[in-house]
Design a protein around this motif. Structure first.
Motif, PDB file in Angstrom:
ATOM      1  N   VAL A  46       0.262  -1.551  -0.011  1.00 35.45           N
ATOM      2  CA  VAL A  46      -0.051  -0.093   0.255  1.00 35.45           C
ATOM      3  C   VAL A  46       0.869   1.179   0.127  1.00 35.45           C
ATOM      4  N   ARG A  47       0.480   2.063  -0.747  1.00 31.32           N
ATOM      5  CA  ARG A  47       1.099   3.580  -1.145  1.00 31.32           C
ATOM      6  C   ARG A  47       0.324   4.809  -0.071  1.00 31.32           C
ATOM      7  N   SER A  48      -0.549   4.897  -0.439  1.00 34.93           N
ATOM      8  CA  SER A  48      -1.240   5.850   0.205  1.00 34.93           C
ATOM      9  C   SER A  48      -2.887   5.321   1.335  1.00 34.93           C
ATOM     10  N   VAL A  49      -3.366   6.921   1.963  1.00 31.15           N
ATOM     11  CA  VAL A  49      -4.424   5.813   3.277  1.00 31.15           C
ATOM     12  C   VAL A  49      -5.501   5.813   1.883  1.00 31.15           C
ATOM     13  N   ASP A  50      -5.666   6.294   0.719  1.00 34.96           N
ATOM     14  CA  ASP A  50      -7.214   5.943  -0.116  1.00 34.96           C
ATOM     15  C   ASP A  50      -7.297   4.233  -0.347  1.00 34.96           C
ATOM     16  N   GLU A  51      -5.214   4.288  -0.842  1.00 34.29           N
ATOM     17  CA  GLU A  51      -4.649   2.193  -1.173  1.00 34.29           C
ATOM     18  C   GLU A  51      -6.074   1.447   0.054  1.00 34.29           C
ATOM     19  N   LEU A  52      -5.078   2.313   1.386  1.00 37.81           N
ATOM     20  CA  LEU A  52      -5.577   1.396   2.461  1.00 37.81           C
ATOM     21  C   LEU A  52      -7.059   0.652   2.979  1.00 37.81           C
ATOM     22  N   SER A  53      -7.158   2.089   2.000  1.00 37.11           N
ATOM     23  CA  SER A  53      -8.949   1.575   2.793  1.00 37.11           C
ATOM     24  C   SER A  53      -9.846   1.105   1.397  1.00 37.11           C
ATOM     25  N   GLN A  54      -9.419   1.034   0.367  1.00 39.60           N
ATOM     26  CA  GLN A  54      -9.763   0.369  -0.498  1.00 39.60           C
ATOM     27  C   GLN A  54      -9.241  -1.367  -0.124  1.00 39.60           C
ATOM     28  N   GLU A 132      -7.026   8.947  27.667  1.00 38.40           N
ATOM     29  CA  GLU A 132      -5.858   9.047  26.532  1.00 38.40           C
ATOM     30  C   GLU A 132      -5.642   8.185  25.767  1.00 38.40           C
ATOM     31  N   VAL A 133      -6.640   7.046  26.486  1.00 34.98           N
ATOM     32  CA  VAL A 133      -6.279   5.492  26.016  1.00 34.98           C
ATOM     33  C   VAL A 133      -7.064   4.964  25.036  1.00 34.98           C
ATOM     34  N   TYR A 134      -6.811   4.781  23.958  1.00 39.23           N
ATOM     35  CA  TYR A 134      -8.190   4.634  23.239  1.00 39.23           C
ATOM     36  C   TYR A 134      -8.346   3.334  22.520  1.00 39.23           C
ATOM     37  N   GLN A 135      -9.077   2.952  21.427  1.00 34.48           N
ATOM     38  CA  GLN A 135      -9.183   1.183  20.942  1.00 34.48           C
ATOM     39  C   GLN A 135      -9.752   1.742  19.275  1.00 34.48           C
ATOM     40  N   VAL A 136      -9.536   0.977  18.369  1.00 30.62           N
ATOM     41  CA  VAL A 136      -9.715   0.927  17.149  1.00 30.62           C
ATOM     42  C   VAL A 136     -10.706   0.613  16.940  1.00 30.62           C
ATOM     43  N   GLU A 137     -11.777   1.480  16.457  1.00 29.62           N
ATOM     44  CA  GLU A 137     -12.777   0.802  15.920  1.00 29.62           C
ATOM     45  C   GLU A 137     -13.302  -0.329  15.444  1.00 29.62           C
ATOM     46  N   ALA A 138     -14.408  -0.981  14.874  1.00 32.10           N
ATOM     47  CA  ALA A 138     -14.344  -2.209  14.360  1.00 32.10           C
ATOM     48  C   ALA A 138     -15.094  -1.129  12.696  1.00 32.10           C
ATOM     49  N   ALA A 139     -13.426  -1.835  11.608  1.00 31.00           N
ATOM     50  CA  ALA A 139     -14.621  -1.680  10.322  1.00 31.00           C
ATOM     51  C   ALA A 139     -13.540  -0.624  10.661  1.00 31.00           C
ATOM     52  N   SER A 140     -12.247  -0.099  10.827  1.00 28.41           N
ATOM     53  CA  SER A 140     -11.888   1.218  10.924  1.00 28.41           C
ATOM     54  C   SER A 140     -10.495   1.339  10.907  1.00 28.41           C
ATOM     55  N   PHE A 141      -9.112   2.086  10.862  1.00 27.44           N
ATOM     56  CA  PHE A 141      -8.010   2.213  11.566  1.00 27.44           C
ATOM     57  C   PHE A 141      -7.637   3.550  11.315  1.00 27.44           C
ATOM     58  N   ILE A 142      -6.260   3.822  12.316  1.00 27.66           N
ATOM     59  CA  ILE A 142      -6.003   5.491  12.315  1.00 27.66           C
ATOM     60  C   ILE A 142      -4.984   4.953  11.782  1.00 27.66           C
ATOM     61  N   CYS A 143      -4.591   6.244  11.528  1.00 26.34           N
ATOM     62  CA  CYS A 143      -3.380   6.555  10.170  1.00 26.34           C
ATOM     63  C   CYS A 143      -2.348   7.538  11.361  1.00 26.34           C
ATOM     64  N   HIS A 144      -1.023   7.799  11.768  1.00 26.32           N
ATOM     65  CA  HIS A 144      -0.322   8.635  12.126  1.00 26.32           C
ATOM     66  C   HIS A 144       1.308   8.989  11.837  1.00 26.32           C
TER      67      HIS A 144
END
Length: 519
Positions: A46-54, A132-144
């Motif tokens: 993967v090379r971009s956020v959009d690619e990761l989402s797809q 300030e402690v978080y979870q990654v929600e279902a059907a989601s990702f985080i990008c830093h």
């Protein structure tokens, strides 16, 4: 933030390729199977956020992945959050982990999360019980990237209204979809033996029936719960009719199992992850199975969560005409009934759901209700109950959360989903009747049962005190477990929890347990 650190509790389950780590398995849109390093390689390309989402949107399975890519760092979970991930800023760095307790830098509870947890048994959204402690929600990702964290929802389960289509054609299509879902599940097991927790309901019975009809007879079936309860009686009836190896694991001795378990606290932390109620319904049975070698270690547990929900069991008559305010009220009445919240507290929770509905204004409100339940209760409460199997190192499969099946019901007309009409007809006509396991005295909810539930919702709306007098049947011996846990940890029950809800005492105990542990 200076950078990112990846920390794993279950290091042996993770595979790495380059700067990407992943675990689990997935199919792509061409039904090609990926696991281990091959799964990592998908993300590594993967090379971009959009690619990761797809990419994430097309993947179908139980998986999670983290890593560093050209656009930044990421952490991603599947549609049902079957393998939870967490993150927080610690000493100027973003730490991503499968163990949220590593992220706690104090014992500061997040007040809103505690309220949500007390009422529902899980925390809403991307928060946890701790500030300030978080979870990654279902059907989601985080990008830093560049010190900022962005949350991306790559799949949206809400939909519009669909006009009724030909019912017989829909039945045939659903049968084909179910067959393909199960075929993918079988392929993913890679020749290992099946173990199926068999209840009295339709979901697990379908799994058993399909496997037998397709020649997979080398399997183990078992049932747990209070000895002689209706689920156990009907499960045994199904197993005997099909000639299956079947074991029962009564939980009447749940106190002796828990009191003699030196790993109990470790399991509680693993299963709860500071965001969900720790379940004890499967745990005593799996403990006995693991200790006694009843099920070989290479067996894969195929679980029936949550065919009924996917098929429409949470829909009520009139939901297709109801607005968001009406549906939010029903969500609170059904899913947030464990704790006697004040009017202002209920209003705060209602506002969270109102904001959720506002994010999907172009979708049918009843579909948004289902999507909310999917992301919150199903992912954090129902699917999270599977942590008992994972704790003992067993692999699980959840064929009813197969993406194709979810998408099929997502675009199905309301009339086909109400009372699970289409789902029940297909299972009965194509699988149960041919095997002789369609009985007259079923545990399935009838249209009369649904209407009683609607009446109860109206009563709860008008007379909230009535919630205290509708008692659930405790076939899982939760009251015994809670009594033991209160005593062992010297915790006094909170009178604001509704004792007529079987999970309420466990929720109450856990909040106190974790607070004491963090001091």
């Amino acid at each position: 933030m200076a950078g990112v650190v990846f920390e794993f509790r279950d290091k042996g389950e993770w595979c790495a390729s380059g700067a990407v780590w992943a675990k689990g398995y997935a199919y792509d849109s061409s039904d090609c199977f990926f696991s281990k390093q091959d799964l990592c390689a998908l993300f590594l390309a993967v090379r971009s956020v959009d690619e990761l989402s797809q990419l994430a949107k097309q993947l179908n399975g139980l998986f999670c992945a983290v890593g560093s890519l050209p656009f930044g760092n990421f952490a991603l979970v599947d549609r049902v959050r079957s393998l939870p991930l967490f993150y927080a800023e610690v000493l100027g760095q973003l730490v991503i982990t499968d163990d949220p307790y590593r992220l706690i830098q104090g014992n500061q509870f997040f007040e809103s999360s505690v309220l949500e947890f007390k009422t529902a048994g899980y925390v809403l959204g991307g928060n946890t019980l701790f500030s300030e402690v978080y979870q990654v929600e279902a059907a989601s990702f985080i990008c830093h990237s560049d010190g900022d964290v962005t949350v991306v929802e790559y799949f949206n389960g809400a939909a519009g209204c669909f006009a009724p289509s030909n019912y017989e054609l829909a039945k045939n299509e659903l049968k084909s979809v179910l067959d393909r879902c199960m075929q993918r599940m079988v392929k993913s097991v890679e020749g290992n033996r099946f173990a199926v927790p068999l209840s009295g309901g339709y979901d697990s019975r379908f799994i058993i029936a399909w496997l037998i009809m397709n020649g997979y007879t080398d399997l183990v079936a078992f049932t747990y719960g209070r000895k002689g309860n209706p689920d156990m009686i009907l499960a045994e009836r199904v197993a005997r009719k099909l000639g299956l190896q079947w074991d029962d694991f009564p939980c009447d001795d749940i106190v002796s199992v828990l009191s003699g378990d030196v790993n109990l606290e470790d399991y509680v932390l693993y299963a709860s992850n500071a965001s969900s109620m720790p379940f004890f319904q499967d745990y005593p049975a799996i403990r006995k199975i693991f200790d006694g070698g009843v099920v070989p270690r290479n067996c894969v547990f195929v679980l029936g969560h949550s065919g009924d929900f996917i098929a429409g069991s949470h829909l009520m008559p009139g939901y297709d005409k109801a607005g968001s305010a009406f549906l939010v009220n029903d969500i609170l009445s059904v899913n947030h009934a464990h704790y006697k919240a004040t009017r202002s507290q209920r209003a705060r929770i209602a506002e969270r759901y109102t904001q959720f509905f506002n994010n999907y204004k172009s979708c049918a409100p009843y579909s948004v209700l289902e999507w909310s339940d999917f992301k919150e209760r199903q992912a954090k409460f129902i699917v999270n109950s599977c942590r008992a199997y994972q704790y003992f190192g067993y692999n699980i499969r959840l064929p009813f959360f197969d993406a194709e099946l979810v998408d099929f019901f997502r675009r199905s007309p309301f009339e086909f989903k109400l009372f699970k009409r289409l789902y029940n007809d297909v299972l009965e006509d194509y699988y149960f009747k041919p095997l002789g396991v369609s009985f007259g005295d079923e545990l399935q909810s009838s249209s009369y049962d649904y209407r009683k539930r609607v009446a109860r919702l109206y009563v709860n709306r008008l007379l909230p005190l009535m919630r205290n007098f509708s008692r659930q049947t405790d076939n899982l011996c939760y009251a015994d477990a809670a009594s033991f846990l209160y005593g062992r940890y010297n915790i006094a029950p909170d009178p604001l929890f509704r004792r007529n809800q079987i999970c309420s005492p466990i929720i109450d105990w856990y909040i106190n347990f974790i607070e004491k542990r963090m001091k």
